[in-house]
Every structure is written in C-alpha cells, then in structure tokens.
Enzyme design. Structure first.
Site, PDB file in Angstrom:
ATOM      1  N   TYR A  20       0.864  -1.183   0.000  1.00 17.09           N
ATOM      2  CA  TYR A  20       0.000   0.000   0.000  1.00 17.09           C
ATOM      3  C   TYR A  20       0.897   1.227   0.000  1.00 17.09           C
ATOM      4  O   TYR A  20       1.854   1.311   0.779  1.00 17.09           O
ATOM      5  CB  TYR A  20      -0.885  -0.004   1.257  1.00 17.09           C
ATOM      6  CG  TYR A  20      -1.777   1.222   1.349  1.00 17.09           C
ATOM      7  CD1 TYR A  20      -3.078   1.178   0.859  1.00 17.09           C
ATOM      8  CD2 TYR A  20      -1.309   2.418   1.892  1.00 17.09           C
ATOM      9  CE1 TYR A  20      -3.897   2.303   0.923  1.00 17.09           C
ATOM     10  CE2 TYR A  20      -2.122   3.543   1.943  1.00 17.09           C
ATOM     11  CZ  TYR A  20      -3.404   3.475   1.458  1.00 17.09           C
ATOM     12  OH  TYR A  20      -4.213   4.583   1.507  1.00 17.09           O
TER      13      TYR A  20
ATOM     14  N   GLU B  80      -3.438   7.507  -4.163  1.00 15.96           N
ATOM     15  CA  GLU B  80      -3.231   6.196  -3.540  1.00 15.96           C
ATOM     16  C   GLU B  80      -2.994   5.108  -4.577  1.00 15.96           C
ATOM     17  O   GLU B  80      -3.650   5.079  -5.612  1.00 15.96           O
ATOM     18  CB  GLU B  80      -4.503   5.859  -2.729  1.00 15.96           C
ATOM     19  CG  GLU B  80      -4.500   4.488  -2.085  1.00 15.96           C
ATOM     20  CD  GLU B  80      -5.873   4.145  -1.494  1.00 15.96           C
ATOM     21  OE1 GLU B  80      -6.130   4.528  -0.344  1.00 15.96           O
ATOM     22  OE2 GLU B  80      -6.685   3.507  -2.189  1.00 15.96           O
TER      23      GLU B  80
END
Ligand code: GDP
Ligand code: MN
Length: 382
Positions: free
Chosen positions: A101, A189
């Site tokens: 992530y 993101e």
C-alpha cells in the site's frame, strides 16, 4: 472530486508510474474487443467511486476474450455499495508476488502532506490499520522541501522493497508525489502496488481525490468529473454557483456567506436541532439562485423546516425576500420556513415577508429556536 481508477492511472502514467493501462469498456462486447487487442489474460474491473470493489465481485480475471465478455456481463449492472456499475476497465492481468500500500494524503492533524505505506497492501488495508497500526508507516513531508532522497529510502526500507527494485520504487514514489502536487490532490493512492512473479513493480489500482477548491486551476481535470456518481443535489448546487454540503439533520439552512452559514449551523445545534446541510448562497443572491437553493434543500426528504438567514450587505434584503416569496410558489413540497433578514433594506424585506405570511425572526437565536420548533412540529410553530 474523486477520479475513477482509469483516470487516476492516466495521471500516474503521465508522471512515470509503471502500470498496465488497458481500455475502458461499457458493454460486454467492448470488453471482449479490448481483451482481444490486449491479448493474454486480462482483469475486468468495475469503475465506481467506492472502495472494496474486489470484495464486492467487481474485479475479475479472464483468460480469454470470450471469458472477458462473460465477466463483463456479470459486473456491468452490479450494485456496489449503492452504485450501479456502468463502466469497466479491461487491463492486462498481472501475476502478483507481493502487494503493498502506498499513498500520499493531506493530513490536517499533522499539518503536512504525509506518505502512508504498508507492506500489508491489498484489500485488507483497513483491517491492518485497525489491528496492527505498527505495520503502517506515516511520514510527513516538509512543506517547503517536499520529498527528499532519504524519505524515499526510508519508505523503501520500511516496505522491504527488494534491492534490485529500489530505483523503480523511487520513481513510483516520486511519480505519485508529483501527481499529488501537480493535480492539487487531497489523496493519491496506489493499492495494491505489486511486485510481479517476473520481478516488475506495477501500480494495479489507483485512486486520486482532488481538492475541489483547486479545480478551477485544472480545467482538464474538471472534464474528468463523473456525473453518474455525483449526488444530483451537489451537481445542481455546483451549476447554480452555490456551496452546498449535505448533512443528516432535519433543518435546511439557506445562508449567505460561509462564516454565517457555520454560525447558523452552530445555533441550530445549540437550540437542540440538527442542520440538514451547509449552504452558502453567495453574494448578491438573486431570485433564481434563491429558488435553486430551495429546490436543493427540499430535495432532501429529511428536511422538516428551512431556516433562511441573510445578512444584507451587497445583497439587498428586499430582493432576497422577493426571491423567497417567488420561489416558494414554485416549490413542490411545503415545509415551515423561518426567515431572518438583516442589513440593507431589512425593513422592506420584513414587510414583504409579513405580507406573504412567512415566519420571521428578529435575532438569530430566535430564528434558530423557531426553526427547531417548526421542524419538530410543535403546536402553533408553523
Ligand atoms: P479494490 O478492491 O476496489 O481496491 O480493487 P483493486 O483494483 O485493488 O483489486 C482488488 C484486488 O484484486 C487486488 O488487491 C488484487 O489482489 C486483485 N487484482 C487486481 N488486479 C489484478 C491482476 O491484474 N491480477 C491478479 N492476479 N489480481 C488482481
Ligand atoms: Mn485497491
């Protein structure tokens, strides 16, 4: 404003982030065509602005064009958290060895744009944040200097990026950072960022959320807006030049000026009520804008009363009062309305409102109390 995955990927690709772009499709046949052009296994992905598409069945692998068509048929029309899937992304499938992530967010508490990184990327990242926060790195960027070389290395080491991929990782993080600042984003993101079985670093999913207040600086990004997924009331507000944020209460607020709108919401709460919205009608509000504001407020079925609070400076009170009376006759739904107008031409305004039998108020406390009473249906209040 949230951007769809394929749009976010377009932006990241422009900033040098490695990814497999793919094609957009809106029918099963188009998905088949895209898969045929791509050749080899593909992933068919729902393009909706909500998270957790994978878990909801909105991300599926397909080995052949025929299978891609079948998967597309299953995903199109699917309801994911209240949003119907109308658009798909068909992209080359990746063989995943490891998922990370990686994101940049505007962290208001840290007063800094902050890198968030975790080696436990993928669809369980929220769970990881809850159960093992130590598995997540937060690295605030210096507001003046931005991303520095040691920051890149620190994130790379924290994630345990293999030595031979550290340079590639540096371009991913730099690209993500450039995309974030270049688009005036609140969030950029990549989840997951993956290492493939063949040792390539790739962004498999991307999400960019733009700062609405900076959108006028980016007309090309404004064009990426997805009206399909915007609240109709928010679209109407934007088009009428009204700042509007929907809330959960029962008292609709129509106010001129953001500060006054905040104050009005505070006083509604102090009087024991809950505001249904923040609404700033802006300066020099004319009848048509007032009418648009009423329609937007009444579009929310929870609204039981409307509190109008106008301070006349440049805005003339009598003009707003006329606007209110005119607009009221065109509304489909009637709810009690409490009106407070002070400032320029307040006396004329009061007369117009009195003749139209609207509830008026002298002070803002009084107005809030009357609106709360009207919303709870207290006898004699409306
Ligand atoms: P999200 O659930 O909305 O975040 O959608 P993602 O695009 O992140 O996909 C969810 C999950 O599907 C990812 O974490 C991967 O595990 C998997 N996935 C996505 N694309 C691929 C792919 O190309 N190949 C494989 N094997 N899995 C994928
Ligand atoms: Mn994802």
């Amino acid at each position: 404003m949230k951007l769809q995955e394929y749009r976010s990927k377009e932006i990241l690709a422009r900033h040098g982030v490695p990814l497999l772009a793919g094609e957009v499709a809106t029918t099963p046949e188009e998905a088949r065509g895209a898969a045929a052009r791509i050749g080899g296994p593909v992933v068919v992905k729902a393009q909706v602005l909500v998270g957790g598409r994978g878990k909801a069945g909105g991300v599926k692998l397909a080995a052949t064009p025929a299978e891609a068509e079948q998967r597309a048929r299953e995903i199109l029309g699917l309801d994911i958290k209240g949003v119907t899937v109308r658009t798909l992304l068909v992209a080359p499938a990746a063989d995943i060895a490891k998922e990370y992530y990686l994101a940049l967010i505007l962290d208001r508490a840290a007063k800094a744009v902050t890198i968030i990184a975790s080696a436990e990327g993928g669809v369980e990242i929220e769970e990881t944040a809850r159960t093992s926060p130590e598995a997540i790195l937060r690295l605030p960027l210096d507001p003046l200097i931005g991303l520095q070389e040691f920051g890149v290395r620190r994130v790379g080491f924290f994630l345990g990026i293999p030595a031979e991929l550290r340079r590639d990782f540096a371009s991913v993080l730099r690209g993500l950072t450039d995309a974030f600042f270049g688009t005036d984003a609140d969030l950029a993101e990549i989840n997951p960022l993956v290492v493939t079985q063949t040792g390539e670093l790739l962004a498999l999913d991307a999400k960019i959320v733009l700062d609405d207040s900076a959108l006028p600086r980016h007309p090309e990004l404004e064009a990426m807006r997805d009206l399909n997924e915007e609240e109709p009331a928010e679209t109407a507000a934007r088009e009428a030049g009204i700042s509007f944020i929907k809330l959960d209460g029962t008292i609709g607020c129509m106010v001129n000026g953001a500060g006054l709108a905040m104050t009005t919401m505070d006083l509604v709460k102090l009087a024991g009520g809950e505001p249904a919205n923040f609404l700033d009608i802006g300066g020099g509000a004319k009848a048509d804008r007032v009418a648009a504001a009423f329609r937007i407020i009444l579009d929310d079925p929870n609204v039981r009363a409307i509190l109008v609070n106008i301070f006349g400076g440049i805005t003339r009170g009598d003009e707003v009062a006329h606007g209110i009376v005119e607009a009221r006759s065109t509304l489909e739904r009637e709810v009690p309305m409490v009106v407070r107008i002070v400032g320029t031409n307040a006396a004329q305004a009061a007369e117009i409102l009195r003749q139209a039998n609207l509830i008026t108020a002298e002070s803002l406390d009084d107005a809030a109390a009357k609106a709360v009473a009207a919303a709870s249906g207290a006898p004699g209040s409306a």
